[in-house]
Design an enzyme around this catalytic site. Structure first.
Site, short mmCIF file in Angstrom:
data_model
loop_
_atom_site.label_atom_id
_atom_site.label_comp_id
_atom_site.label_asym_id
_atom_site.label_seq_id
_atom_site.Cartn_x
_atom_site.Cartn_y
_atom_site.Cartn_z
CG ASP A 216 -1.82 1.04 1.36
OD1 ASP A 216 -2.61 1.49 0.49
OD2 ASP A 216 -1.36 1.94 2.27
CD GLU A 279 -2.27 2.40 -3.25
OE1 GLU A 279 -3.48 2.99 -3.57
OE2 GLU A 279 -1.84 2.23 -2.28
#
Length: 541
Positions: A216, A279
């Site tokens: 993330d 990401e």
């Protein structure tokens, strides 16, 4: 665009070695709060996911990526982690996770977890100790700085959810970096002990048998906090949100990020057959370095440009051409059309274009990642003001940045609460235009069954799962491209308009988004409005 036969060998299917599973399978993203509730509290959980594995297998995907289920105060719904090696009671127990993992593996499904490396919860024991005093042994596990002489934050950086990216701490008289919410203090990967602890957290899950991680917000892992203020973004408009009013020249994509990812990759590679996904939001120039000069960073760095590109054939074709040309030797592509942070593709492109969008996602070269519900044509829900949950919408209301509309529970059936729960769900239930999962499952012409056929076609044809890409035709309304692996050749024809379009094409139709086509076409194919057609042009096809 150049013919892909002229591409470097590294961009072509590998004739010597079988591709890795993450190069050929479709990855299905599960947002656990909204997938299936097993205990009647209105929130999805791990046991609920396990109970729906057969439906996932029937869809035809080969891997699931599960958004965070770790212990958390839920200020940002699990992306504020208070224990990297546990399961929040809301979602179950470690035993529930082990059961889910075993059940998935028994069905041939890989399991990918979210890893949140750039910040923890402010309730994580590490941060509690870090903020206890300036002399704490874990003080440097987080990023602390003195105020400016006037008492203001160390820099002018704006947080992703609005407001300052710095939070004042009365106890120790310093600011700490908090790129998202103040409840999410930024971790300091420059501290070797913190780095070891985070890599050990990855090993904890790899030892249990997970097949990889989606990492993330990795672009914020190594901020240059002493590099000064951010300049204004000259292209900013209010609809972009406050954070985009600045150019994040010191916060995002700093050189130290690549050292962090390289360490993560070393850990991942020490276990066989695992994948590391990033990401990596940003421009092409931002994203391509995340492969690494020696292909030693992410296996799959996400490129999100399709999320903001106008839904027009010429614009999308140009984007794909730029992306293919920019990929370094040995890189495997992945493009994204939806996830838990963005408006549903059926709302961005239009409900009538949902099947065309799904076809594009599943026929481009690379690894597709399919967000739960997109296989049913889910569109954005309307969330009443008193039901808004997303902290981003609460902090910056009215700009359309809220993520709740794409996070509503899966509508499995037509009974009360959609078969998702026995009680009122945490977000309002929302039905896609073609109805619930159960209704679509029994309708041969439904979006769900089209998705199943499309994924099966992708699995059956090496041209789609491993082949090269060559653009054939592009106009304002029609995108046509070829996928080829040896003698296996398919042509994908996409009508991105509401009017019929003629294209030059010959072949045998193997799939149409508008129903069954049985006749072969020679030289001329008329696409119905909003139709996707895949032609087999293989010799003898």
């Amino acid at each position: 665009m150049k013919d892909m036969t002229d591409m470097p060998a590294s961009h072509r299917p590998d004739r010597q070695n079988a591709p890795a599973w993450w190069q050929t399978e479709v990855i299905y993203q599960i947002y656990p709060r909204s997938f299936q509730d097993s205990n009647g509290d209105g929130i999805g959980d791990l046991a609920g996911i396990e109970s729906r594995l057969d439906e996932i297998v029937a869809l035809g995907v080969g891997a699931i990526w599960i958004s965070p289920f770790f212990p958390s105060p839920m200020a940002d719904f699990g992306y504020d982690v208070s224990d990297y090696c546990g399961v929040d009671p809301m979602f179950g127990t470690l035993a529930d996770f082990d059961s889910l993992l075993a059940a998935a593996h028994a069905r041939g499904l890989k399991v990918i977890l979210d890893f949140v490396p750039c910040h923890s919860s402010d309730q994580h024991p590490w941060f509690v100790e870090s903020r206890a005093s300036r002399s704490s042994s874990k003080r440097d596990w987080y990023i602390w700085r003195d105020a400016r002489p006037d008492g203001s934050p160390p820099t002018n950086w704006i947080g992703e959810f609005g407001g300052s990216a710095w939070t004042w701490d009365d106890t120790t008289g310093q600011y700490y970096l908090s790129v998202f919410l103040s409840e999410q203090p930024a971790l300091n990967w420059a501290n070797p002990d913190l780095r070891t602890a985070m890599l050990d957290a990855m090993r904890f899950w790899l030892d249990r048998g997970v097949d990889g991680f989606r990492v993330d917000a990795i672009i914020f892992a190594a901020p240059d906090v002493d590099g000064g203020d951010h300049p204004p973004n000259p292209d900013w408009t209010p609809a972009m949100g406050p954070a985009r009013s600045q150019l994040q020249t010191r916060l995002a994509h700093q050189p130290g990020v690549f050292d962090v990812v390289r360490d993560m990759r070393r850990v991942t590679d020490s276990y066989p057959d695992r994948v590391l996904i990033g990401e990596t939001s940003g421009t092409l120039n931002d994203v391509m370095p995340y492969y690494g000069a020696d292909m030693d960073l992410f296996h799959l760095p996400f490129y999100f440009a399709m999320l903001s590109t106008p839904w027009q054939a010429d614009a999308l074709s140009a984007l794909v051409a730029r992306y293919e040309a920019a990929l370094p030797d040995g890189a495997w592509p992945t493009l994204v059309l939806g996830n838990h942070d963005i408006s549903r593709i059926a709302s961005r492109a239009g409900v009538a274009q949902a099947r065309v969008a799904l076809t594009l996602l599943l026929t481009l070269r690379g690894t597709p990642v399919l967000y739960q519900g997109d296989e049913m044509g889910m569109d954005n829900a309307t969330i009443p003001h008193n039901r808004v949950q997303d902290p981003w919408e609460r902090r910056v209301p009215g700009l359309g940045l809220g993520r709740d509309p794409a996070r509503t529970p899966m509508p499995w059936t037509d009974i009360d609460h959609g078969g998702f729960s026995t009680t009122e769900p945490w977000l309002p239930l929302h039905l896609p235009p073609e109805g619930s999962f159960a209704r679509q499952a029994t309708d041969p012409g439904s979006m769900l069954n089209y998705a199943r056929r499309l994924i099966a076609l992708r699995r059956a044809h090496s041209a789609l799962s491993q082949g090269t890409y060559r653009q054939i035709h592009v106009g304002p309304d029609v995108m046509v491209f070829e996928r080829r692996a040896g003698t296996n050749r398919l042509v994908v024809c996409l009508n991105m308009s509401a009017t019929a379009q003629g294209v030059s094409a010959s072949g045998v139709p193997v799939l149409s988004s508008c129903g069954n086509r049985v006749e072969a076409f020679v030289r001329k194919l008329v696409l119905a409005p909003n139709e996707a057609v895949i032609l087999d042009v293989s010799p003898g096809g």
